[in-house]
Write a protein that holds these residues in place. Structure first.
Motif, PDB file in Angstrom:
ATOM      1  N   PRO A 120      -2.360   5.601 -31.350  1.00 43.56           N
ATOM      2  CA  PRO A 120      -2.623   7.094 -31.811  1.00 43.56           C
ATOM      3  C   PRO A 120      -2.045   6.663 -32.846  1.00 43.56           C
ATOM      4  O   PRO A 120      -1.099   5.965 -32.746  1.00 43.56           O
ATOM      5  N   PRO A 121      -2.647   7.275 -33.833  1.00 41.39           N
ATOM      6  CA  PRO A 121      -1.760   6.858 -35.411  1.00 41.39           C
ATOM      7  C   PRO A 121      -0.907   7.101 -35.723  1.00 41.39           C
ATOM      8  O   PRO A 121       0.138   7.944 -34.952  1.00 41.39           O
ATOM      9  N   ALA A 122      -0.127   6.206 -36.507  1.00 44.17           N
ATOM     10  CA  ALA A 122       1.605   6.717 -37.087  1.00 44.17           C
ATOM     11  C   ALA A 122       1.949   7.856 -37.040  1.00 44.17           C
ATOM     12  O   ALA A 122       1.211   8.181 -38.538  1.00 44.17           O
ATOM     13  N   SER A 123       2.947   8.443 -36.855  1.00 41.99           N
ATOM     14  CA  SER A 123       3.201   9.617 -37.928  1.00 41.99           C
ATOM     15  C   SER A 123       5.323   9.680 -37.368  1.00 41.99           C
ATOM     16  O   SER A 123       5.659   8.411 -37.153  1.00 41.99           O
ATOM     17  N   LEU A 124       5.951  10.549 -38.074  1.00 43.05           N
ATOM     18  CA  LEU A 124       7.365  10.738 -38.227  1.00 43.05           C
ATOM     19  C   LEU A 124       7.754  10.442 -36.841  1.00 43.05           C
ATOM     20  O   LEU A 124       8.790   9.771 -36.486  1.00 43.05           O
ATOM     21  N   ALA A 125       7.270  11.659 -35.925  1.00 40.03           N
ATOM     22  CA  ALA A 125       7.364  11.149 -34.281  1.00 40.03           C
ATOM     23  C   ALA A 125       7.535   9.521 -33.449  1.00 40.03           C
ATOM     24  O   ALA A 125       7.910   9.640 -32.848  1.00 40.03           O
ATOM     25  N   THR A 126       6.931   8.713 -33.696  1.00 35.63           N
ATOM     26  CA  THR A 126       6.605   7.663 -34.234  1.00 35.63           C
ATOM     27  C   THR A 126       7.127   6.695 -33.610  1.00 35.63           C
ATOM     28  O   THR A 126       7.091   5.239 -33.652  1.00 35.63           O
ATOM     29  N   LEU A 127       7.753   6.866 -35.469  1.00 28.11           N
ATOM     30  CA  LEU A 127       8.766   5.427 -36.241  1.00 28.11           C
ATOM     31  C   LEU A 127      10.442   5.551 -35.670  1.00 28.11           C
ATOM     32  O   LEU A 127      10.780   6.531 -34.781  1.00 28.11           O
ATOM     33  N   PRO A 128      10.448   4.156 -35.359  1.00 25.21           N
ATOM     34  CA  PRO A 128      11.638   3.514 -35.049  1.00 25.21           C
ATOM     35  C   PRO A 128      13.013   4.617 -35.966  1.00 25.21           C
ATOM     36  O   PRO A 128      12.569   5.528 -36.281  1.00 25.21           O
ATOM     37  N   THR A 129      13.826   5.288 -34.625  1.00 32.24           N
ATOM     38  CA  THR A 129      14.101   6.113 -34.872  1.00 32.24           C
ATOM     39  C   THR A 129      15.384   5.999 -35.983  1.00 32.24           C
ATOM     40  O   THR A 129      15.754   6.841 -37.334  1.00 32.24           O
ATOM     41  N   GLU A 130      16.077   4.603 -36.536  1.00 32.13           N
ATOM     42  CA  GLU A 130      16.449   3.961 -37.147  1.00 32.13           C
ATOM     43  C   GLU A 130      15.790   4.213 -38.827  1.00 32.13           C
ATOM     44  O   GLU A 130      16.435   4.840 -39.927  1.00 32.13           O
TER      45      GLU A 130
END
Length: 541
Positions: A8-18
């Motif tokens: 899936p395309p990268a998005s804010l929801a898929t970024l590491p929490t930090e």
């Protein structure tokens, strides 16, 4: 590869929490609110940053904020404690006149205090900045502050001086409650009635105890009072500066926690209030006194005791101050006064006791070379051929002769360098023991540390002569030359209203700057001039 096997395309929801948190915490509240509407996952992720340092600018928004806190609150069944969001600091800006015009009723202190207590209950470590604009000394909510408690309010900024709106009595003879509300003046309107009448705008203990007693504001650290009624040329000449105000021990308990105090054109402020604040505020390191009816005798005592402990001082004396005129007349007539009479000369205090101030501003009708020179240095300059004065006029403008800046700079550099090295050299010639060697090394280390600290923190000074020099014949040019040979690393800004000239001194560089853009706020204002809206400048002072 099928389309189902693709990542899936990268998005804010898929970024590491930090990484996502570092992005969220760097965004302004408006951007966080927009992100919260994108998806449920992002809505949950931005709650921490969004509620960490909220800014609320109306009573309606404050009501909605409290409603949200109540809705998501969690309770500890064992202790009964409640928690809701994680608020570190809340900035609350209220305009009582605007609230009354939109809601049809005044915002009273009891309602405001109740809501602040709710926020404090949910966040026991929160700090709150309460800013009230376009209010009046005798209007809600300021009028009833002493009857309520405002916990966790560490910063209180009040814009006072609005005139109550008067209405004719009703048929029953009862006065409308609206008559106590301040008028919200348009900053584009001319011919204001700036004056505020009644005992509330005279020095009185009741006005101050609500801020100083430690009960109404138990956590108060920073207090700013900006009054907007002072325009008359006779301000400070009413005799109220000598009106004695008595405080009990309970009235000043809260002063023990005050770190910053700003009083700007406040008629309730006089000598006795200043002395009470000075005596009971051991943590006070940031003091602003601007255009208040305080005598030079009181300021003389203030600078004597407060300069060594303050980190920041702003002292702006009213251009109409009769105390400044009297001090100048006495300084220029030394043989015509009783021997026991002491002249309150403020300039010498800055030289003797203001060396450790990280920043100070001094705007007064008269200033002089005593800000920079002691009597020994004056004598040495005179021995070297420097005249006692340069033949300047009362405004500090040279009318005869010229200033030999090379002579002044050379003599002062030699004197001050000799002071730093002679005592050490003499001890070395006489022979020293280990204890003396240790003291010499400690002094040199302290000087190096001080230079590094000044450079790192960027210490500054601002001087503004509104009418001229304290001593007849002194000139503004000489002040500029003297500032250029002061302690290395301190930035100076000097301005002269009679000459409408200003200079900035950094290191060995003297740079002419535009006077109007640098010193406009210190100029005496005309009676019909449009008033500046203080609400635009209260935050971040």
């Amino acid at each position: 590869m099928s389309q189902f096997d693709r990542e899936p395309p990268a998005s804010l929801a898929t970024l590491p929490t930090e990484i996502a948190d570092s992005i969220y915490y760097s965004l302004p509240p408006s951007s966080l609110c927009a992100l919260a509407r994108v998806s449920r996952d992002i809505y949950a992720a931005v709650q921490g940053p969004l509620y960490r340092r909220p800014v609320i600018n109306s009573y309606r928004k404050l009501q909605a904020f409290i409603k949200t806190l109540n809705h998501v609150a969690s309770w500890d069944k064992k202790t009964g404690d409640a928690r809701s969001k994680n608020i570190v600091h809340l900035t609350l800006m209220i305009d009582p006149a605007k609230e009354e015009s939109t809601a049809g009723r005044p915002l009273i202190a009891v309602i405001l205090a109740r809501m602040i207590r709710v926020i404090a209950r949910y966040n026991e470590h929160v700090t709150i900045s309460l800013i009230i604009a376009h209010s009046a000394c005798d209007a809600q909510p300021v009028h009833s502050f002493e009857s309520e408690e405002f916990p966790r309010v560490t910063t209180l900024i009040l814009d006072l001086g609005g005139e109550p709106a008067t209405q004719s009595p009703s048929s029953s003879g009862a006065r409308s409650i609206n008559s106590l509300l301040p008028v919200r003046r348009s900053i584009h309107q001319r011919n204001y009635n700036y004056s505020t009448s009644g005992i509330r705008c005279a020095p009185n203990a009741k006005f101050w105890t609500r801020f100083f007693n430690g009960s109404s504001f138990p956590d108060l650290r920073r207090l700013e009072l900006h009054h907007r009624s002072r325009t008359s040329p006779s301000y400070g000449d009413s005799g109220m500066e000598g009106h004695r105000i008595l405080f009990t021990e309970l009235d000043t308990l809260g002063l023990a926690r005050i770190e910053r105090l700003v009083v700007n054109s406040v008629p309730e402020f006089n000598d006795s209030v200043l002395m009470a604040g000075l005596q009971h505020a051991p943590l006070l390191t940031d003091l602003h006194i601007e255009n208040c009816a305080v005598t030079y005798d009181a300021l003389d005592k203030l600078l004597l005791h407060a300069l060594p402990v303050l980190h920041r001082l702003v002292l702006r004396v009213s251009p109409q101050s009769r105390f400044a005129r009297h001090a100048r007349e006495a300084l220029n007539r030394p043989g015509r006064r009783p021997d026991h009479e002491e002249i309150p000369h403020l300039c010498t205090h800055f030289r003797q006791r203001g060396k450790n101030l990280k920043h100070y501003e001094f705007a007064a009708p008269y200033i002089c070379r005593d800000l920079f020179l002691d009597e020994y240095e004056k004598a040495k300059l005179h021995e070297s051929g420097h005249p006692g004065t340069l033949g300047g006029d009362e405004g500090g403008v040279v009318v005869q002769g010229e200033l030999d800046t090379t002579l002044v700079v050379g003599v002062l550099k030699r004197i001050r360098q000799a002071r730093d090295t002679d005592s050490v050299g003499q001890k070395l010639l006489e022979g020293t023991n280990m204890e003396e060697d240790r003291r010499i090394l400690e002094r040199e280390r302290s000087m190096r540390t001080r230079r590094a600290t000044i450079e790192k923190e960027g210490w500054t000074r601002r001087l503004h002569a509104l009418d001229g020099m304290c001593i007849s014949g002194d000139t503004f040019e000489e002040l500029t030359a003297l500032a250029n040979v002061e302690e290395h690393g301190i930035g100076w800004t000097l301005g002269s209203l009679p000459e409408r000239r200003a200079f900035r001194i950094v290191g060995d560089l003297i740079e002419p700057i535009r006077y109007s853009s640098e010193f406009e706020r210190d100029r005496p204002r005309r009676a019909r001039q449009v008033e500046r809206d203080l609400n635009d400048e209260l935050v971040g002072q």
